[in-house]
Write an enzyme that holds these catalytic residues in place. Structure first.
Site, PDB file in Angstrom:
ATOM      1  N   THR A 167      46.229  43.495  46.643  1.00 42.60           N
ATOM      2  CA  THR A 167      45.671  43.300  45.304  1.00 42.60           C
ATOM      3  C   THR A 167      44.333  42.602  45.454  1.00 42.60           C
ATOM      4  O   THR A 167      44.062  42.002  46.502  1.00 42.60           O
ATOM      5  CB  THR A 167      46.614  42.410  44.479  1.00 42.60           C
ATOM      6  OG1 THR A 167      47.028  41.307  45.303  1.00 42.60           O
ATOM      7  CG2 THR A 167      47.837  43.167  44.011  1.00 42.60           C
ATOM      8  N   GLY A 168      43.515  42.655  44.420  1.00 42.45           N
ATOM      9  CA  GLY A 168      42.227  41.947  44.484  1.00 42.45           C
ATOM     10  C   GLY A 168      41.832  41.409  43.124  1.00 42.45           C
ATOM     11  O   GLY A 168      41.998  42.105  42.110  1.00 42.45           O
ATOM     12  N   ASN A 195      42.473  31.556  50.150  1.00 41.60           N
ATOM     13  CA  ASN A 195      41.266  32.248  50.627  1.00 41.60           C
ATOM     14  C   ASN A 195      40.736  31.649  51.921  1.00 41.60           C
ATOM     15  O   ASN A 195      40.113  32.339  52.729  1.00 41.60           O
ATOM     16  CB  ASN A 195      40.191  32.194  49.544  1.00 41.60           C
ATOM     17  CG  ASN A 195      40.516  33.119  48.392  1.00 41.60           C
ATOM     18  OD1 ASN A 195      40.700  34.318  48.581  1.00 41.60           O
ATOM     19  ND2 ASN A 195      40.610  32.570  47.187  1.00 41.60           N
ATOM     20  N   SER A 212      40.254  40.672  47.047  1.00 46.93           N
ATOM     21  CA  SER A 212      41.035  40.386  48.252  1.00 46.93           C
ATOM     22  C   SER A 212      41.579  41.600  48.970  1.00 46.93           C
ATOM     23  O   SER A 212      42.192  41.439  50.033  1.00 46.93           O
ATOM     24  CB  SER A 212      42.193  39.456  47.914  1.00 46.93           C
ATOM     25  OG  SER A 212      41.676  38.175  47.751  1.00 46.93           O
ATOM     26  N   ALA A 239      38.616  26.013  38.582  1.00 44.42           N
ATOM     27  CA  ALA A 239      39.532  25.364  37.633  1.00 44.42           C
ATOM     28  C   ALA A 239      39.080  25.662  36.206  1.00 44.42           C
ATOM     29  O   ALA A 239      39.899  25.874  35.315  1.00 44.42           O
ATOM     30  CB  ALA A 239      39.580  23.868  37.889  1.00 44.42           C
TER      31      ALA A 239
HETATM   32  C1  REY Z   1      39.467  33.416  42.118  1.00 44.53           C
HETATM   33  C2  REY Z   1      39.484  33.150  40.659  1.00 44.53           C
HETATM   34  C3  REY Z   1      40.348  34.556  42.474  1.00 44.53           C
HETATM   35  C4  REY Z   1      38.923  34.283  39.819  1.00 44.53           C
HETATM   36  C5  REY Z   1      40.595  34.706  43.962  1.00 44.53           C
HETATM   37  N1  REY Z   1      40.321  35.903  44.418  1.00 44.53           N
HETATM   38  O1  REY Z   1      41.038  33.822  44.660  1.00 44.53           O
HETATM   39  C6  REY Z   1      40.624  36.318  45.742  1.00 44.53           C
HETATM   40  C7  REY Z   1      41.725  37.349  45.596  1.00 44.53           C
HETATM   41  C8  REY Z   1      39.406  36.836  46.427  1.00 44.53           C
HETATM   42  O2  REY Z   1      42.889  36.980  45.826  1.00 44.53           O
HETATM   43  C9  REY Z   1      38.952  34.078  38.317  1.00 44.53           C
HETATM   44  N2  REY Z   1      39.955  33.166  37.856  1.00 44.53           N
HETATM   45  C10 REY Z   1      39.178  35.453  37.714  1.00 44.53           C
HETATM   46  C11 REY Z   1      39.652  31.933  37.441  1.00 44.53           C
HETATM   47  C12 REY Z   1      40.822  31.121  36.943  1.00 44.53           C
HETATM   48  O3  REY Z   1      38.538  31.484  37.457  1.00 44.53           O
HETATM   49  N3  REY Z   1      40.427  29.872  36.370  1.00 44.53           N
HETATM   50  O4  REY Z   1      40.309  35.745  37.260  1.00 44.53           O
HETATM   51  O5  REY Z   1      38.226  36.237  37.760  1.00 44.53           O
HETATM   52  O6  REY Z   1      41.425  38.489  45.231  1.00 44.53           O
END
Ligand code: REY
Length: 414
Positions: free
Chosen positions: A342-343, A204, A105, A164
């Site tokens: 943050t990302g 997002n 992000s 999820a």
């Molecule tokens: C999505 C989940 C993270 C990632 C997200 N990233 O919204 C945007 C951001 C681009 O804010 C994943 N978590 C992980 C899960 C939780 O799957 N069940 O931590 O890689 O940067």
């Protein structure tokens, strides 16, 4: 869910007037949602970066499960590079600050810069309905461009449902190519989280809409606009937008996703389209290029002073964080405020922040994700970079736990 202080057009006008009228000392405390703690003059007196503390933070992240962790501080021309652990678990190659990685992000700040340049060019108005530019896209005409850019639209974050279950969710999308419209449709299956403008709710979907606005208003892909407006002018030669290609070009860090099941082996998540994020999270970069990006942003090299002020109209995230327009503010334990993003993208946690004057920047990466302990630990890299060695009093204050809902709302990390 954290509700935010809301700045209306009128209130913003008043803030701008007060900024013009206020003495320098008060100038940074007038924003809508929480105050910047330190003025530009005070920021010049930052304590020296604490390299030993920073190394300890990176080692802690590894002890908590990251294969590697690194950081680069650019301090007014002096560079500090620290790296621990491996870029590649198969070969054992050491992680290095010249490795490229997925910034997640942090891409939102790049998208926001493009949109604010379009405001400067008179092609976009922050307080106009998104539906004016993209007729019929959103279910409520009251959702403005500003609401979307500050996560106050109420648009549901479709990644909550998508991820999820962490590893199955990732595998189901890693090779998929979505259109922006498909991603918005996933969001619109659910009602709005809040009335337009009423609350901060990180999603997002907002920055997918940002990508659609960029393409509609310029007639070009976001890749072309990122390149022409940011990558080329700042000479960010290690920064890429390769969607929908799945490989990270050149020398890079591997990403290792932590499964939900305790003790399960890490999953190599390096290669994926990141089509589920696109303009919300698909940029690839390095610690050097991200330091250059946020430093240039805060030094006013990417947009007019007026738009940089708009970008820093803060909505309250919590007691120590604010969100502007695609930009985060974090208030550190030593009273210094820093600016960046943050990302989180599968296998990569990034923190990239700079001082108010852009003279000191840090970008830090751990090459794992879905590990709340590592995420919380990596936030401490900011204290090492901007607060210097901890005093005994500061050391006694426990680091706040990262709020998982602010990365991917409603998903507990562990
Ligand atoms: C999505 C989940 C993270 C990632 C997200 N990233 O919204 C945007 C951001 C681009 O804010 C994943 N978590 C992980 C899960 C939780 O799957 N069940 O931590 O890689 O940067």
């Amino acid at each position: 869910m954290v509700s935010g202080t809301v700045g209306t057009g009128t209130a913003l006008g008043a803030v701008l007037l007060s900024l013009l009228a206020a003495p320098a000392q008060a100038a940074t405390t007038a924003a809508t949602g929480g105050a910047d703690r330190v003025t530009t003059a005070a920021a010049a007196k930052l304590a020296a970066p604490d390299d030993a503390g920073l190394r300890e933070v990176l080692r802690s992240a590894m002890a908590q499960g990251a294969p590697g962790a690194m950081a680069r501080i650019d301090d007014n021309g002096t560079v500090h590079r620290l790296a621990e652990g491996v870029a590649d678990r198969a070969t054992g190659r050491a992680l290095s600050n010249s490795d490229r990685f997925r910034v997640g992000s942090v891409s939102k700040s790049f998208s926001a810069v493009v949109l604010l340049q379009l405001v400067d060019e008179g092609k976009l108005n922050l307080d106009t309905s998104v539906n004016t530019y993209l007729p019929g896209l959103l279910p409520d005409d009251r959702i403005t461009v500003r609401h979307v850019m500050s996560h106050r639209s109420g648009l549901y974050d479709y990644t909550d449902e998508m991820f999820a279950k962490t590893v199955p969710g990732f595998e189901s999308v890693r090779n998929k190519v979505f259109t922006y419209q498909e991603l918005v449709n996933l969001s619109l299956k659910k009602p709005l989280n809040n009335a337009p403008g009423a609350a901060y709710s990180y999603s997002n979907t907002n920055f997918v809409v940002a990508g659609m606005l960029i393409e509609k208003l310029t007639g070009h892909s976001v890749r072309t606009e990122y390149q022409n407006r940011i990558f080329k002018p700042l000479n960010l030669t290690d920064t890429f937008y390769v969607h929908p290609k799945t490989a990270i070009p050149g020398r890079h860090a591997g990403g290792y996703l932590t499964p939900d099941e305790a003790g399960a082996p890490l999953v190599d998540s390096t290669e994926q389209t990141v089509s589920w994020a696109q303009s919300a999270g698909a940029i690839i970069s390095t610690t050097h290029d991200l330091d250059t990006f946020f430093s240039s942003l805060m030094r006013g090299k990417l947009m007019s002073a007026a738009q940089l002020t708009q970008m820093q109209q803060w909505v309250t995230v919590n007691s120590t964080q604010g969100y502007g327009l695609g930009l985060r503010r974090r208030d550190l334990s030593c009273g210094v405020s820093v600016y960046g993003h943050t990302g989180t993208v599968q296998g990569f946690y990034t923190y990239s922040f700079t001082s108010k004057d852009g003279k000191r920047s840090i970008t830090a990466l751990a090459n794992t994700s879905n590990n709340g302990n590592v995420l919380t630990t990596m936030a401490r890299t900011l204290d090492s970079a901007f607060c210097g060695k901890p005093t005994k009093a500061a050391a006694r204050v426990a680091a706040p736990v990262e709020r998982h809902e602010d990365i991917a709302p409603d998903i507990a990390l562990n």
